[in-house]
Design a protein around this motif. Structure first.
Motif, mmCIF file in Angstrom:
data_model
loop_
_atom_site.group_PDB
_atom_site.id
_atom_site.type_symbol
_atom_site.label_atom_id
_atom_site.label_comp_id
_atom_site.label_asym_id
_atom_site.label_seq_id
_atom_site.Cartn_x
_atom_site.Cartn_y
_atom_site.Cartn_z
ATOM 1 N N ARG A 101 0.855 -1.298 0.133
ATOM 2 C CA ARG A 101 0.042 0.032 -0.034
ATOM 3 C C ARG A 101 0.818 1.193 0.097
ATOM 4 N NH1 ARG A 101 -5.095 -1.102 0.825
ATOM 5 N NH2 ARG A 101 -5.637 0.793 1.685
ATOM 6 N N LEU A 102 0.748 1.978 -1.136
ATOM 7 C CA LEU A 102 1.602 3.392 -1.381
ATOM 8 C C LEU A 102 0.737 4.580 -1.168
ATOM 9 C CD1 LEU A 102 4.049 4.748 -2.431
ATOM 10 C CD2 LEU A 102 2.838 4.237 -4.561
ATOM 11 N N PHE A 103 1.348 5.441 -0.126
ATOM 12 C CA PHE A 103 0.659 6.799 0.186
ATOM 13 C C PHE A 103 1.636 8.049 -0.477
ATOM 14 C CE2 PHE A 103 -0.674 10.358 2.530
ATOM 15 C CZ PHE A 103 -2.243 10.405 2.771
ATOM 16 N N GLU A 104 1.286 8.520 -1.543
ATOM 17 C CA GLU A 104 1.920 9.702 -2.046
ATOM 18 C C GLU A 104 1.545 10.822 -1.359
ATOM 19 O OE1 GLU A 104 3.767 11.572 -6.165
ATOM 20 O OE2 GLU A 104 2.617 9.775 -6.177
ATOM 21 N N LEU A 105 2.537 11.556 -1.183
ATOM 22 C CA LEU A 105 1.853 13.054 -0.266
ATOM 23 C C LEU A 105 2.665 14.184 -1.036
ATOM 24 C CD1 LEU A 105 0.777 14.580 2.214
ATOM 25 C CD2 LEU A 105 2.731 14.185 3.471
ATOM 26 N N ILE A 106 1.925 15.263 -1.698
ATOM 27 C CA ILE A 106 2.798 16.263 -2.185
ATOM 28 C C ILE A 106 1.900 17.336 -1.856
ATOM 29 C CG2 ILE A 106 3.301 14.927 -4.185
ATOM 30 C CD1 ILE A 106 0.939 15.770 -5.902
ATOM 31 N N TYR B 249 -1.179 19.851 -13.382
ATOM 32 C CA TYR B 249 -0.265 20.569 -12.665
ATOM 33 C C TYR B 249 0.595 19.729 -11.506
ATOM 34 C CZ TYR B 249 2.131 23.912 -9.562
ATOM 35 O OH TYR B 249 2.936 24.710 -8.723
ATOM 36 N N GLY B 250 1.980 19.365 -11.885
ATOM 37 C CA GLY B 250 2.471 18.734 -10.882
ATOM 38 C C GLY B 250 2.376 17.244 -11.091
ATOM 39 N N ASN B 251 1.737 16.965 -12.149
ATOM 40 C CA ASN B 251 1.510 15.478 -12.322
ATOM 41 C C ASN B 251 2.902 14.697 -12.796
ATOM 42 O OD1 ASN B 251 -1.278 15.968 -11.800
ATOM 43 N ND2 ASN B 251 -1.895 14.941 -13.750
ATOM 44 N N ALA B 252 3.803 15.469 -13.370
ATOM 45 C CA ALA B 252 4.956 14.627 -13.598
ATOM 46 C C ALA B 252 5.774 14.122 -12.420
ATOM 47 C CB ALA B 252 6.004 15.722 -14.214
ATOM 48 N N HIS B 253 5.342 14.386 -11.344
ATOM 49 C CA HIS B 253 5.941 14.049 -9.995
ATOM 50 C C HIS B 253 4.936 12.982 -9.255
ATOM 51 C CE1 HIS B 253 8.921 17.162 -10.176
ATOM 52 N NE2 HIS B 253 7.816 18.156 -10.431
ATOM 53 N N LEU B 254 4.098 12.435 -9.988
ATOM 54 C CA LEU B 254 3.252 11.311 -9.488
ATOM 55 C C LEU B 254 3.671 9.899 -9.608
ATOM 56 C CD1 LEU B 254 -0.565 12.764 -10.188
ATOM 57 C CD2 LEU B 254 1.090 13.067 -8.117
ATOM 58 N N LEU B 255 3.710 9.260 -8.766
ATOM 59 C CA LEU B 255 4.104 7.726 -9.063
ATOM 60 C C LEU B 255 3.008 6.975 -9.757
ATOM 61 C CD1 LEU B 255 5.491 7.163 -5.323
ATOM 62 C CD2 LEU B 255 6.665 7.809 -7.427
ATOM 63 N N LEU B 256 3.725 6.037 -10.652
ATOM 64 C CA LEU B 256 2.878 5.238 -11.539
ATOM 65 C C LEU B 256 1.449 4.765 -10.981
ATOM 66 C CD1 LEU B 256 2.583 4.581 -14.650
ATOM 67 C CD2 LEU B 256 3.994 2.590 -14.191
ATOM 68 N N PRO B 257 1.702 4.066 -9.903
ATOM 69 C CA PRO B 257 0.444 3.519 -9.066
ATOM 70 C C PRO B 257 -0.640 4.523 -8.928
ATOM 71 C CG PRO B 257 2.186 2.643 -8.127
ATOM 72 C CD PRO B 257 2.925 3.730 -9.059
ATOM 73 N N VAL B 258 -0.282 5.552 -8.469
ATOM 74 C CA VAL B 258 -1.047 6.589 -8.477
ATOM 75 C C VAL B 258 -1.744 7.038 -9.553
ATOM 76 C CG1 VAL B 258 -1.408 9.236 -7.771
ATOM 77 C CG2 VAL B 258 -0.182 7.761 -6.158
ATOM 78 N N MET B 259 -0.887 7.341 -10.628
ATOM 79 C CA MET B 259 -1.626 7.659 -12.148
ATOM 80 C C MET B 259 -2.550 6.600 -12.715
ATOM 81 S SD MET B 259 -0.546 10.827 -12.681
ATOM 82 C CE MET B 259 -1.013 10.706 -14.421
ATOM 83 N N ASN B 260 -2.112 5.439 -12.517
ATOM 84 C CA ASN B 260 -2.877 4.164 -12.930
ATOM 85 C C ASN B 260 -4.222 3.963 -12.220
ATOM 86 O OD1 ASN B 260 -1.152 4.006 -14.849
ATOM 87 N ND2 ASN B 260 0.025 2.351 -14.046
#
Length: 105
Positions: free
Chosen positions: A2-7, A41-52
């Motif tokens: 389980r991955l949690f990305e905080l930006i 905006y800022g999507n280049a910094h998102l990890l692939l599991p988040v984007m998918n």
């Protein structure tokens, strides 16, 4: 896993988004988050599991007060909770194995 990305996106951009881009009438957390991501905006910094849209991955834009307020309301967090309290509640709710924080703030 389980991955949690905080930006964070920064207040100048978030004010611009709320004034000029946000979809009127969209009040749900999922709808607000989708609108922010659609703006790219800022999507280049998102990890692939988040984007998918992986169900084991969650993205939180910590400094988006309206987004955090929507999550707070949907999850019965007290109205007196700070944005930081809401972000912590999201981390606890997700039960993450990995916390990925790319925020400089």
């Amino acid at each position: 896993m389980r991955l949690f990305e905080l930006i964070t996106f920064g207040q100048p951009y978030l004010r611009h988004f709320e004034r000029n881009v946000a979809r009127p009438g969209v009040t749900s957390y999922a709808g607000r988050l989708a609108a922010l991501l659609d703006d790219r905006y800022g999507n280049a910094h998102l990890l692939l599991p988040v984007m998918n849209g992986d169900e084991r991955a969650r993205l939180v834009i910590a400094d988006a007060a309206s987004l955090q307020g929507a999550w707070r309301a949907e999850h019965s967090v007290p109205a007196s909770a700070t944005v930081e309290d809401v972000v912590l509640a999201q981390i606890e709710d997700h039960r993450s194995d990995v916390l990925y924080n790319i925020s400089p703030v």
